[in-house]
Design a protein around this motif. Structure first.
Motif, PDB file in Angstrom:
ATOM      1  N   GLN A 173      37.236  28.116  36.509  1.00 20.77           N
ATOM      2  CA  GLN A 173      36.460  28.616  37.645  1.00 20.77           C
ATOM      3  C   GLN A 173      37.370  29.100  38.770  1.00 20.77           C
ATOM      4  O   GLN A 173      37.099  30.112  39.426  1.00 20.77           O
ATOM      5  CB  GLN A 173      35.504  27.534  38.153  1.00 20.77           C
ATOM      6  N   GLU A 174      38.476  28.369  38.992  1.00 18.83           N
ATOM      7  CA  GLU A 174      39.407  28.778  40.037  1.00 18.83           C
ATOM      8  C   GLU A 174      40.108  30.087  39.688  1.00 18.83           C
ATOM      9  O   GLU A 174      40.499  30.846  40.587  1.00 18.83           O
ATOM     10  CB  GLU A 174      40.460  27.684  40.258  1.00 18.83           C
ATOM     11  N   LEU A 175      40.270  30.348  38.393  1.00 22.49           N
ATOM     12  CA  LEU A 175      40.957  31.567  37.979  1.00 22.49           C
ATOM     13  C   LEU A 175      40.157  32.827  38.287  1.00 22.49           C
ATOM     14  O   LEU A 175      40.713  33.922  38.250  1.00 22.49           O
ATOM     15  CB  LEU A 175      41.254  31.519  36.473  1.00 22.49           C
ATOM     16  N   GLN A 176      38.892  32.698  38.577  1.00 23.79           N
ATOM     17  CA  GLN A 176      38.090  33.881  38.863  1.00 23.79           C
ATOM     18  C   GLN A 176      38.650  34.639  40.057  1.00 23.79           C
ATOM     19  O   GLN A 176      38.768  35.870  40.034  1.00 23.79           O
ATOM     20  CB  GLN A 176      36.633  33.497  39.112  1.00 23.79           C
ATOM     21  N   ASP A 177      38.993  33.918  41.114  1.00 26.10           N
ATOM     22  CA  ASP A 177      39.566  34.577  42.293  1.00 26.10           C
ATOM     23  C   ASP A 177      40.919  35.208  41.959  1.00 26.10           C
ATOM     24  O   ASP A 177      41.228  36.315  42.418  1.00 26.10           O
ATOM     25  CB  ASP A 177      39.727  33.573  43.432  1.00 26.10           C
ATOM     26  N   THR A 178      41.727  34.494  41.155  1.00 22.51           N
ATOM     27  CA  THR A 178      43.037  35.032  40.784  1.00 22.51           C
ATOM     28  C   THR A 178      42.895  36.318  39.979  1.00 22.51           C
ATOM     29  O   THR A 178      43.587  37.312  40.239  1.00 22.51           O
ATOM     30  CB  THR A 178      43.826  33.990  39.972  1.00 22.51           C
ATOM     31  N   LEU A 179      41.985  36.326  39.014  1.00 18.43           N
ATOM     32  CA  LEU A 179      41.787  37.514  38.193  1.00 18.43           C
ATOM     33  C   LEU A 179      41.213  38.670  39.004  1.00 18.43           C
ATOM     34  O   LEU A 179      41.564  39.832  38.792  1.00 18.43           O
ATOM     35  CB  LEU A 179      40.870  37.193  37.013  1.00 18.43           C
ATOM     36  N   THR A 180      40.352  38.349  39.944  1.00 17.94           N
ATOM     37  CA  THR A 180      39.801  39.405  40.808  1.00 17.94           C
ATOM     38  C   THR A 180      40.899  40.037  41.653  1.00 17.94           C
ATOM     39  O   THR A 180      40.963  41.264  41.798  1.00 17.94           O
ATOM     40  CB  THR A 180      38.700  38.826  41.711  1.00 17.94           C
ATOM     41  N   ASN A 181      41.794  39.194  42.194  1.00 17.15           N
ATOM     42  CA  ASN A 181      42.908  39.724  42.984  1.00 17.15           C
ATOM     43  C   ASN A 181      43.868  40.542  42.119  1.00 17.15           C
ATOM     44  O   ASN A 181      44.404  41.564  42.575  1.00 17.15           O
ATOM     45  CB  ASN A 181      43.656  38.576  43.658  1.00 17.15           C
ATOM     46  N   LEU A 182      44.083  40.091  40.885  1.00 17.55           N
ATOM     47  CA  LEU A 182      44.926  40.864  39.971  1.00 17.55           C
ATOM     48  C   LEU A 182      44.319  42.234  39.697  1.00 17.55           C
ATOM     49  O   LEU A 182      45.030  43.241  39.653  1.00 17.55           O
ATOM     50  CB  LEU A 182      45.119  40.101  38.662  1.00 17.55           C
ATOM     51  N   LYS A 183      43.023  42.272  39.527  1.00 13.45           N
ATOM     52  CA  LYS A 183      42.354  43.551  39.268  1.00 13.45           C
ATOM     53  C   LYS A 183      42.497  44.496  40.459  1.00 13.45           C
ATOM     54  O   LYS A 183      42.784  45.690  40.299  1.00 13.45           O
ATOM     55  CB  LYS A 183      40.881  43.302  38.959  1.00 13.45           C
ATOM     56  N   HIS A 184      42.313  43.954  41.670  1.00 15.20           N
ATOM     57  CA  HIS A 184      42.483  44.791  42.862  1.00 15.20           C
ATOM     58  C   HIS A 184      43.926  45.290  42.979  1.00 15.20           C
ATOM     59  O   HIS A 184      44.172  46.450  43.357  1.00 15.20           O
ATOM     60  CB  HIS A 184      42.102  44.009  44.117  1.00 15.20           C
ATOM     61  N   GLY A 185      44.884  44.415  42.647  1.00 15.79           N
ATOM     62  CA  GLY A 185      46.284  44.824  42.696  1.00 15.79           C
ATOM     63  C   GLY A 185      46.603  45.920  41.696  1.00 15.79           C
ATOM     64  O   GLY A 185      47.336  46.874  41.997  1.00 15.79           O
ATOM     65  N   LEU A 186      46.045  45.815  40.493  1.00 13.74           N
ATOM     66  CA  LEU A 186      46.267  46.857  39.491  1.00 13.74           C
ATOM     67  C   LEU A 186      45.607  48.171  39.895  1.00 13.74           C
ATOM     68  O   LEU A 186      46.117  49.255  39.606  1.00 13.74           O
ATOM     69  CB  LEU A 186      45.731  46.397  38.137  1.00 13.74           C
ATOM     70  N   GLU A 187      44.469  48.084  40.557  1.00 10.84           N
ATOM     71  CA  GLU A 187      43.829  49.308  41.046  1.00 10.84           C
ATOM     72  C   GLU A 187      44.692  49.985  42.110  1.00 10.84           C
ATOM     73  O   GLU A 187      44.738  51.225  42.184  1.00 10.84           O
ATOM     74  CB  GLU A 187      42.442  48.976  41.597  1.00 10.84           C
ATOM     75  N   ASP A 188      45.372  49.183  42.930  1.00 10.44           N
ATOM     76  CA  ASP A 188      46.310  49.768  43.893  1.00 10.44           C
ATOM     77  C   ASP A 188      47.470  50.458  43.170  1.00 10.44           C
ATOM     78  O   ASP A 188      47.918  51.543  43.587  1.00 10.44           O
ATOM     79  CB  ASP A 188      46.853  48.688  44.828  1.00 10.44           C
ATOM     80  N   CYS A 189      47.960  49.833  42.096  1.00  9.70           N
ATOM     81  CA  CYS A 189      49.027  50.446  41.302  1.00  9.70           C
ATOM     82  C   CYS A 189      48.547  51.753  40.679  1.00  9.70           C
ATOM     83  O   CYS A 189      49.278  52.749  40.653  1.00  9.70           O
ATOM     84  CB  CYS A 189      49.495  49.484  40.204  1.00  9.70           C
ATOM     85  N   TYR A 190      47.341  51.741  40.190  1.00 12.81           N
ATOM     86  CA  TYR A 190      46.767  52.947  39.576  1.00 12.81           C
ATOM     87  C   TYR A 190      46.664  54.074  40.601  1.00 12.81           C
ATOM     88  O   TYR A 190      46.922  55.241  40.285  1.00 12.81           O
ATOM     89  CB  TYR A 190      45.393  52.617  39.002  1.00 12.81           C
ATOM     90  N   ALA A 191      46.310  53.707  41.830  1.00 16.39           N
ATOM     91  CA  ALA A 191      46.185  54.723  42.880  1.00 16.39           C
ATOM     92  C   ALA A 191      47.533  55.366  43.198  1.00 16.39           C
ATOM     93  O   ALA A 191      47.607  56.559  43.541  1.00 16.39           O
ATOM     94  CB  ALA A 191      45.585  54.102  44.137  1.00 16.39           C
ATOM     95  N   LEU A 192      48.622  54.592  43.090  1.00 24.85           N
ATOM     96  CA  LEU A 192      49.946  55.150  43.362  1.00 24.85           C
ATOM     97  C   LEU A 192      50.352  56.189  42.317  1.00 24.85           C
ATOM     98  O   LEU A 192      51.218  57.026  42.575  1.00 24.85           O
ATOM     99  CB  LEU A 192      50.989  54.024  43.396  1.00 24.85           C
ATOM    100  N   LEU A 193      49.743  56.117  41.138  1.00 28.21           N
ATOM    101  CA  LEU A 193      50.076  57.039  40.066  1.00 28.21           C
ATOM    102  C   LEU A 193      48.980  58.086  39.850  1.00 28.21           C
ATOM    103  O   LEU A 193      49.069  58.908  38.944  1.00 28.21           O
ATOM    104  CB  LEU A 193      50.304  56.258  38.765  1.00 28.21           C
ATOM    105  N   ALA A 194      47.957  58.055  40.669  1.00 28.53           N
ATOM    106  CA  ALA A 194      46.832  58.985  40.493  1.00 28.53           C
ATOM    107  C   ALA A 194      47.243  60.404  40.875  1.00 28.53           C
ATOM    108  O   ALA A 194      48.069  60.610  41.773  1.00 28.53           O
ATOM    109  CB  ALA A 194      45.652  58.538  41.356  1.00 28.53           C
ATOM    110  N   PRO A 195      46.691  61.404  40.191  1.00 27.81           N
ATOM    111  CA  PRO A 195      47.023  62.811  40.493  1.00 27.81           C
ATOM    112  C   PRO A 195      46.310  63.312  41.745  1.00 27.81           C
ATOM    113  O   PRO A 195      45.297  64.021  41.673  1.00 27.81           O
ATOM    114  CB  PRO A 195      46.552  63.542  39.230  1.00 27.81           C
ATOM    115  N   ILE A 196      46.810  62.913  42.887  1.00 25.69           N
ATOM    116  CA  ILE A 196      46.196  63.271  44.165  1.00 25.69           C
ATOM    117  C   ILE A 196      47.087  64.294  44.869  1.00 25.69           C
ATOM    118  O   ILE A 196      48.280  64.055  45.092  1.00 25.69           O
ATOM    119  CB  ILE A 196      46.015  62.021  45.050  1.00 25.69           C
ATOM    120  N   ASP A 197      46.510  65.448  45.190  1.00 23.48           N
ATOM    121  CA  ASP A 197      47.247  66.469  45.932  1.00 23.48           C
ATOM    122  C   ASP A 197      47.481  66.012  47.365  1.00 23.48           C
ATOM    123  O   ASP A 197      46.682  65.239  47.911  1.00 23.48           O
ATOM    124  CB  ASP A 197      46.466  67.786  45.921  1.00 23.48           C
TER     125      ASP A 197
END
Length: 361
Positions: A31-55
């Protein structure tokens, strides 16, 4: 000194109590890991944004320090180099200016693979969260296996492998080792305007492009390798032989000099000698040590490999120039992946300890 439980508990009852306590601890940790996994997902989305094809993308300076050999800039949008102008003043080639064709951008194989891994990691976390922590789980259809510690541990192991591979792609080959991908992943002349190698120049050089233009990633930096090429079987005229013999002329020395490589461009066939991984057919140059026959069969860590219909030609590298350009987005991406990997490692160790198991890599 010993510790005893009072009142005494029978061995069978004690074992059952230990198992029940461990099960409660695992349940609490899951149950405690839910917050950890949610934060990991948000962190990976930030990583994805750094590599996104944005002009307009990232404009990076590509220049050699302390000399005028290479001067220019390129623009990276996502996983592609979409435009750029590079002025070359190499010793073994005529002075020229390269213009990257915006209609035919250069795809970076490492970043393309990284983009795929980040997408996979986000999807993996999304599925893990949706199955293990449903917002309104229907009692009659709940699957205990999707919220069990074993299921989450398996998902986290897959995620750890994906993050490790992502960091490895940004790390690239060691700085002290030449990337062998240039032999099959050099940029084709059609990516430039006008084309890098006019047909008459290409044929005049024995079917060998005079320049290898290869882009890669090392230590989260964009690295450009420029190599001046010549056919391995090109004859050496008498004047050059004499100049080398008496010492009035010296060949440029670098770590790939006097070696034979099998070469073909990334997306265009090169006519020439037969495909030969053994490197046979070439010889040593006049006034130099015997050449070591070298080739790199199969795909490298950066992807590639000789595709169907492509033929390698044997070449010498006359001159080699390496230009390293720091990319702020890639440096930030590398730091974020390292931090996410550390957080994930702590979560995996805690879960493995609660389950009484050894942590699997």
């Amino acid at each position: 000194m010993s510790v005893e439980i009072w009142p005494p508990i029978a061995p069978d009852a004690f074992k059952a109590a230990v198992e029940a306590s461990q099960a409660r601890e695992c349940e609490w940790l899951v149950q405690e890991l839910q917050d950890t996994l949610t934060n990991l997902k948000h962190g990976l989305e930030d990583c994805y944004a750094l590599l996104a094809p944005i002009d307009p993308g990232s404009t990076l300076v590509v220049s050699t320090p302390r000399n005028e050999t290479v001067k220019g800039h390129v623009t990276r949008v996502g996983t592609r180099i979409v435009k750029g102008t590079i002025y070359l003043r190499m010793r073994t080639l005529p002075t020229q200016t390269l213009h990257i064709n915006p209609d035919h951008p250069i795809h970076l194989a490492s970043l393309t693979s990284l983009h795929t891994l980040l997408t996979h990691s986000i999807d993996l976390l999304t599925l893990t969260l949706s199955y293990s922590y449903p917002s309104t789980p229907p009692p009659s259809t709940t699957n205990p296996s999707t919220s069990s510690p074993q299921f989450i541990a398996t998902q986290l192991r897959l995620l750890a492998q994906s993050l490790a591979e992502s960091s490895s792609l940004l790390k690239g080959p060691p700085l002290t080792t030449a990337d062998p991908a240039w032999t099959t992943r050099s940029v084709a002349g059609s990516h430039f305007t006008p084309p890098l190698w006019p047909p008459h120049q290409h044929h005049a050089n024995g079917g060998v492009p005079p320049l290898s233009f290869h882009l890669g990633i090392q230590d989260s930096c964009l690295v450009l390798w420029l190599r001046s090429l010549e056919p391995a079987d090109a004859p050496v005229n008498f004047g050059t032989k004499l100049a080398l013999a008496i010492g009035t002329t010296r060949r440029l020395e670098h770590d790939e000099s006097e070696r034979i490589f099998g070469f073909c461009c990334e997306d265009s066939g090169v006519s020439g000698g037969e495909h030969n991984h053994g490197g046979g057919g070439g010889g040593s140059r006049v006034g130099a040590a015997p050449a070591r026959h070298t080739s790199f069969p199969g795909p490298s860590a950066s992807g590639g490999g000789v595709g169907p219909g492509k033929k390698e030609v044997e070449v010498f590298v006359r001159e080699k120039v390496r230009v390293e350009t720091a990319d702020p987005s890639l440096l930030s991406l590398s730091s974020k992946l390292t931090a996410l990997g550390t957080t994930l490692g702590v979560a995996r160790r805690n879960l493995a300890a609660a389950m009484g198991e050894e942590l699997e890599d």
